[in-house]
Design a protein around this motif. Structure first.
Motif, short mmCIF file in Angstrom:
data_model
loop_
_atom_site.label_atom_id
_atom_site.label_comp_id
_atom_site.label_asym_id
_atom_site.label_seq_id
_atom_site.Cartn_x
_atom_site.Cartn_y
_atom_site.Cartn_z
N TYR A 1 0.82 -1.21 0.00
CA TYR A 1 0.00 0.00 0.00
C TYR A 1 0.86 1.27 0.00
CZ TYR A 1 -4.48 -2.36 0.42
OH TYR A 1 -5.60 -3.11 0.16
N GLU A 2 1.92 1.27 0.80
CA GLU A 2 2.79 2.45 0.84
C GLU A 2 3.45 2.69 -0.51
OE1 GLU A 2 4.04 2.30 5.57
OE2 GLU A 2 5.38 1.41 4.08
N ALA B 1 0.89 3.96 -3.10
CA ALA B 1 0.58 5.38 -2.89
C ALA B 1 1.73 6.25 -3.39
CB ALA B 1 0.31 5.65 -1.41
N HIS C 1 0.18 9.74 -4.24
CA HIS C 1 -0.89 9.97 -3.26
C HIS C 1 -0.34 9.87 -1.84
CE1 HIS C 1 -4.18 10.02 -6.10
NE2 HIS C 1 -3.71 8.92 -6.65
N ASP C 2 -1.03 10.50 -0.92
CA ASP C 2 -0.72 10.35 0.49
C ASP C 2 -1.01 8.92 0.91
OD1 ASP C 2 -0.35 11.60 3.28
OD2 ASP C 2 -2.32 10.63 3.41
N ARG C 3 -0.11 8.31 1.64
CA ARG C 3 -0.29 6.91 2.05
C ARG C 3 -1.56 6.72 2.87
NH1 ARG C 3 5.87 5.30 3.84
NH2 ARG C 3 6.74 5.22 1.72
N LEU D 1 -4.69 6.99 0.66
CA LEU D 1 -4.98 5.78 -0.11
C LEU D 1 -5.62 4.74 0.80
CD1 LEU D 1 -4.85 4.09 -2.71
CD2 LEU D 1 -2.58 3.34 -1.98
#
Length: 97
Positions: A70-71, A74, A79-81, A84
């Motif tokens: 996920y990190e 993002a 995108h901001d972690r 997201l």
């Protein structure tokens, strides 16, 4: 600590994360969620994020592995972690699974 900013800064230091994880009943998700609550950009992997990853064909199933997926996603998308994580959580919690 007296402020949210002080707690956010404290949580960024590796030894402090380890100290929290040493507390009985506190796991990675709790520490990540705490970080998000104080304004950090954290991904707290829960059942919704696990289900979304499974549907997307992500093969890793460990907490740390999914958090990294996920990190990285993002970061690649710009995108901001935490943003997201929140978007996926909202999508899955609204019956989109």
């Amino acid at each position: 600590m007296e402020t949210r900013d002080e707690l956010r800064a404290w949580l960024k230091e590796g030894p402090h994360r380890s100290a929290l994880l040493a507390v009985h009943g506190v796991g990675s998700k709790t520490v990540d969620y705490l970080g998000a609550l104080v304004g950090g950009s954290h991904v707290a992997v829960d059942v919704h994020l696990r289900a979304f990853a499974r549907q997307a064909g992500v093969e890793t199933t460990t907490y740390q592995g999914l958090r990294r997926v996920y990190e990285r996603t993002a970061d690649l998308l710009g995108h901001d972690r935490g943003g997201l994580e929140h978007a996926v959580w909202n999508y899955m919690s609204n019956g989109k699974n």
